[in-house]
Write a protein that holds these residues in place. Sequence first.
Motif, PDB file in Angstrom:
ATOM      1  N   PRO A 238      43.671  31.589  41.957  1.00  0.00           N
ATOM      2  CA  PRO A 238      42.276  31.287  42.278  1.00  0.00           C
ATOM      3  C   PRO A 238      41.607  32.288  43.216  1.00  0.00           C
ATOM      4  CG  PRO A 238      43.631  29.309  42.448  1.00  0.00           C
ATOM      5  CD  PRO A 238      44.567  30.470  42.283  1.00  0.00           C
ATOM      6  N   ASN A 239      42.392  33.019  44.022  1.00  0.00           N
ATOM      7  CA  ASN A 239      41.780  33.866  45.055  1.00  0.00           C
ATOM      8  C   ASN A 239      42.541  35.184  45.156  1.00  0.00           C
ATOM      9  OD1 ASN A 239      40.214  34.728  47.180  1.00  0.00           O
ATOM     10  ND2 ASN A 239      41.129  33.374  48.697  1.00  0.00           N
ATOM     11  N   ALA A 240      42.528  35.959  44.066  1.00  0.00           N
ATOM     12  CA  ALA A 240      43.341  37.177  44.011  1.00  0.00           C
ATOM     13  C   ALA A 240      42.501  38.412  43.761  1.00  0.00           C
ATOM     14  CB  ALA A 240      44.392  37.053  42.911  1.00  0.00           C
ATOM     15  N   GLN A 241      43.044  39.541  44.176  1.00  0.00           N
ATOM     16  CA  GLN A 241      42.505  40.845  43.800  1.00  0.00           C
ATOM     17  C   GLN A 241      43.651  41.681  43.256  1.00  0.00           C
ATOM     18  OE1 GLN A 241      41.464  43.409  47.369  1.00  0.00           O
ATOM     19  NE2 GLN A 241      41.546  41.417  48.374  1.00  0.00           N
ATOM     20  N   LEU A 242      43.309  42.686  42.430  1.00  0.00           N
ATOM     21  CA  LEU A 242      44.309  43.440  41.682  1.00  0.00           C
ATOM     22  C   LEU A 242      44.146  44.928  41.933  1.00  0.00           C
ATOM     23  CD1 LEU A 242      46.498  43.630  39.383  1.00  0.00           C
ATOM     24  CD2 LEU A 242      44.570  43.707  37.772  1.00  0.00           C
ATOM     25  N   SER A 243      45.279  45.610  42.156  1.00  0.00           N
ATOM     26  CA  SER A 243      45.292  47.060  42.292  1.00  0.00           C
ATOM     27  C   SER A 243      46.350  47.633  41.361  1.00  0.00           C
ATOM     28  CB  SER A 243      45.586  47.473  43.745  1.00  0.00           C
ATOM     29  OG  SER A 243      45.471  48.869  43.901  1.00  0.00           O
ATOM     30  N   LEU A 244      45.935  48.486  40.412  1.00  0.00           N
ATOM     31  CA  LEU A 244      46.840  49.134  39.468  1.00  0.00           C
ATOM     32  C   LEU A 244      46.951  50.609  39.812  1.00  0.00           C
ATOM     33  CD1 LEU A 244      45.680  47.539  36.076  1.00  0.00           C
ATOM     34  CD2 LEU A 244      47.620  46.880  37.509  1.00  0.00           C
ATOM     35  N   TYR A 245      48.189  51.099  39.925  1.00  0.00           N
ATOM     36  CA  TYR A 245      48.426  52.479  40.323  1.00  0.00           C
ATOM     37  C   TYR A 245      48.708  53.339  39.095  1.00  0.00           C
ATOM     38  CZ  TYR A 245      48.947  50.712  45.133  1.00  0.00           C
ATOM     39  OH  TYR A 245      48.740  50.132  46.360  1.00  0.00           O
ATOM     40  N   PRO A 246      48.132  54.543  39.026  1.00  0.00           N
ATOM     41  CA  PRO A 246      48.257  55.380  37.826  1.00  0.00           C
ATOM     42  C   PRO A 246      49.653  55.975  37.654  1.00  0.00           C
ATOM     43  CG  PRO A 246      47.120  56.586  39.553  1.00  0.00           C
ATOM     44  CD  PRO A 246      47.294  55.179  40.063  1.00  0.00           C
ATOM     45  N   ASP A 247      50.049  56.152  36.386  1.00  0.00           N
ATOM     46  CA  ASP A 247      51.327  56.793  36.043  1.00  0.00           C
ATOM     47  C   ASP A 247      52.466  56.261  36.907  1.00  0.00           C
ATOM     48  OD1 ASP A 247      53.188  58.493  34.869  1.00  0.00           O
ATOM     49  OD2 ASP A 247      52.741  60.147  36.233  1.00  0.00           O
ATOM     50  N   ALA A 248      52.527  54.948  37.040  1.00  0.00           N
ATOM     51  CA  ALA A 248      53.536  54.326  37.906  1.00  0.00           C
ATOM     52  C   ALA A 248      54.238  53.211  37.153  1.00  0.00           C
ATOM     53  CB  ALA A 248      52.887  53.784  39.180  1.00  0.00           C
ATOM     54  N   GLY A 249      55.508  53.004  37.483  1.00  0.00           N
ATOM     55  CA  GLY A 249      56.301  51.962  36.874  1.00  0.00           C
ATOM     56  C   GLY A 249      56.453  50.761  37.780  1.00  0.00           C
ATOM     57  N   HIS A 250      57.629  50.142  37.720  1.00  0.00           N
ATOM     58  CA  HIS A 250      57.884  48.893  38.421  1.00  0.00           C
ATOM     59  C   HIS A 250      57.728  49.043  39.930  1.00  0.00           C
ATOM     60  CE1 HIS A 250      59.421  44.868  38.678  1.00  0.00           C
ATOM     61  NE2 HIS A 250      60.485  45.212  39.370  1.00  0.00           N
ATOM     62  N   ALA A 251      58.161  50.177  40.476  1.00  0.00           N
ATOM     63  CA  ALA A 251      58.127  50.377  41.934  1.00  0.00           C
ATOM     64  C   ALA A 251      56.907  51.184  42.349  1.00  0.00           C
ATOM     65  CB  ALA A 251      59.408  51.052  42.408  1.00  0.00           C
ATOM     66  N   SER A 252      55.743  50.745  41.931  1.00  0.00           N
ATOM     67  CA  SER A 252      54.515  51.477  42.288  1.00  0.00           C
ATOM     68  C   SER A 252      54.339  51.572  43.795  1.00  0.00           C
ATOM     69  CB  SER A 252      53.297  50.783  41.670  1.00  0.00           C
ATOM     70  OG  SER A 252      53.186  49.438  42.122  1.00  0.00           O
ATOM     71  N   LEU A 253      54.785  50.556  44.532  1.00  0.00           N
ATOM     72  CA  LEU A 253      54.647  50.564  45.985  1.00  0.00           C
ATOM     73  C   LEU A 253      55.487  51.658  46.638  1.00  0.00           C
ATOM     74  CD1 LEU A 253      56.618  47.483  47.436  1.00  0.00           C
ATOM     75  CD2 LEU A 253      56.958  48.442  45.163  1.00  0.00           C
ATOM     76  N   PHE A 254      56.570  52.107  45.967  1.00  0.00           N
ATOM     77  CA  PHE A 254      57.403  53.177  46.501  1.00  0.00           C
ATOM     78  C   PHE A 254      56.984  54.539  45.944  1.00  0.00           C
ATOM     79  CE2 PHE A 254      60.889  49.723  46.499  1.00  0.00           C
ATOM     80  CZ  PHE A 254      60.375  49.158  47.663  1.00  0.00           C
ATOM     81  N   GLN A 255      56.290  54.543  44.827  1.00  0.00           N
ATOM     82  CA  GLN A 255      55.775  55.802  44.289  1.00  0.00           C
ATOM     83  C   GLN A 255      54.571  56.274  45.093  1.00  0.00           C
ATOM     84  OE1 GLN A 255      55.648  56.236  40.072  1.00  0.00           O
ATOM     85  NE2 GLN A 255      53.889  57.599  40.090  1.00  0.00           N
ATOM     86  N   TYR A 256      53.771  55.321  45.554  1.00  0.00           N
ATOM     87  CA  TYR A 256      52.580  55.639  46.353  1.00  0.00           C
ATOM     88  C   TYR A 256      52.633  54.876  47.677  1.00  0.00           C
ATOM     89  CZ  TYR A 256      50.715  57.441  41.936  1.00  0.00           C
ATOM     90  OH  TYR A 256      50.526  58.141  40.753  1.00  0.00           O
ATOM     91  N   PRO A 257      53.595  55.189  48.543  1.00  0.00           N
ATOM     92  CA  PRO A 257      53.773  54.380  49.752  1.00  0.00           C
ATOM     93  C   PRO A 257      52.581  54.405  50.696  1.00  0.00           C
ATOM     94  CG  PRO A 257      55.122  56.365  49.861  1.00  0.00           C
ATOM     95  CD  PRO A 257      54.593  56.269  48.457  1.00  0.00           C
ATOM     96  N   SER A 258      51.946  55.557  50.854  1.00  0.00           N
ATOM     97  CA  SER A 258      50.806  55.633  51.778  1.00  0.00           C
ATOM     98  C   SER A 258      49.634  54.816  51.273  1.00  0.00           C
ATOM     99  CB  SER A 258      50.382  57.093  51.977  1.00  0.00           C
ATOM    100  OG  SER A 258      51.417  57.833  52.586  1.00  0.00           O
ATOM    101  N   LEU A 259      49.344  54.910  49.989  1.00  0.00           N
ATOM    102  CA  LEU A 259      48.266  54.120  49.396  1.00  0.00           C
ATOM    103  C   LEU A 259      48.574  52.633  49.501  1.00  0.00           C
ATOM    104  CD1 LEU A 259      45.669  53.810  47.714  1.00  0.00           C
ATOM    105  CD2 LEU A 259      47.077  54.144  45.652  1.00  0.00           C
ATOM    106  N   PHE A 260      49.809  52.269  49.214  1.00  0.00           N
ATOM    107  CA  PHE A 260      50.196  50.863  49.280  1.00  0.00           C
ATOM    108  C   PHE A 260      50.026  50.325  50.695  1.00  0.00           C
ATOM    109  CE2 PHE A 260      53.497  47.583  49.924  1.00  0.00           C
ATOM    110  CZ  PHE A 260      53.080  46.657  48.988  1.00  0.00           C
ATOM    111  N   VAL A 261      50.511  51.058  51.684  1.00  0.00           N
ATOM    112  CA  VAL A 261      50.384  50.608  53.080  1.00  0.00           C
ATOM    113  C   VAL A 261      48.915  50.455  53.460  1.00  0.00           C
ATOM    114  CG1 VAL A 261      50.709  51.320  55.488  1.00  0.00           C
ATOM    115  CG2 VAL A 261      52.607  51.484  53.870  1.00  0.00           C
ATOM    116  N   GLU A 262      48.099  51.415  53.069  1.00  0.00           N
ATOM    117  CA  GLU A 262      46.668  51.358  53.400  1.00  0.00           C
ATOM    118  C   GLU A 262      46.012  50.122  52.779  1.00  0.00           C
ATOM    119  OE1 GLU A 262      42.578  53.989  52.714  1.00  0.00           O
ATOM    120  OE2 GLU A 262      44.524  54.758  52.038  1.00  0.00           O
TER     121      GLU A 262
END
Length: 273
Positions: A238-262
């Motif tokens: 009911p109260n979500a937002q979505l962020s999709l990272y380009p050219d990334a697989g399952h571990a998108s948070l580790f592929q783009y750590p700085s973006l994820f942290v921000e």
Amino acid sequence: MTTQYITVNGIQTAYRLYGERSAEPPLFLMQHFTGTMDNWDPLVIEGLARHRQVVIFDNAGVGASHGTTPSNVPEMAQHALSVIEALGLGQVDLLGFSLGSFLAQEIAANQPQSVRRMVLAGGCPQGQGAGDFRKVISEIGGKTPAEILLHLFFTLTANSQQRGKAFLQRLKFRDEAGPNPPSQVFTAQYLAIESWCGQRDAGYALLKRIKHPVLVVQGSNDSMFPTEQSVRLFQHLPNAQLSLYPDAGHASLFQYPSLFVEQVDTFLRKELA
């Protein structure tokens, strides 16, 4: 960072604390299939801990923790909640990656007062993804641990593989072996994921019970829990937002750590429009 232990429900459970307690709730992290505390990207942990306390742990029977790994998600979620309570963390923000995202959904739906906000990375709704999970796990036979992470967590492009290798270089595994055989962890968590993903949830009832603000993060090409499943999380929470990272697989948070942290830092610190 020093590994500490707390006895929870008779189980000696390992955890680590990063950052200082602040006005913000602690951020409690829950890990992926067969992952331990050592599998968290230091750039993600240290970045998130700049403005809050971050707590990571090994669930029952996993990594440095004692006990037996449960073979179902509700028991895993209950032990995680018991750790939160035993540590006196009060209301927390949750970050669940992959299997950890299932635990986060269970906790938020069944113990809503324990959670303020939630981040779900590489996840899927209950009742989806069992076939995809079985397929990708069947493909890892004969691979080294590093090869498995590169295969499952990143896409096959040169850019994603290069970022995956940089992630592997950042990991710092402890030398000591855990008290529980890795085979027991693998089998129990495999069964838990199969059961949770195979349990039909008509009308996304579990998601609709989660009223908390949720940030859903996913890579553009996840083979383990396909990207469209994260889109469904976004659509039915009911109260979500979505962020999709380009050219990334399952571990998108580790592929783009700085973006994820921000993005996580902004999500946790700012009011939603």
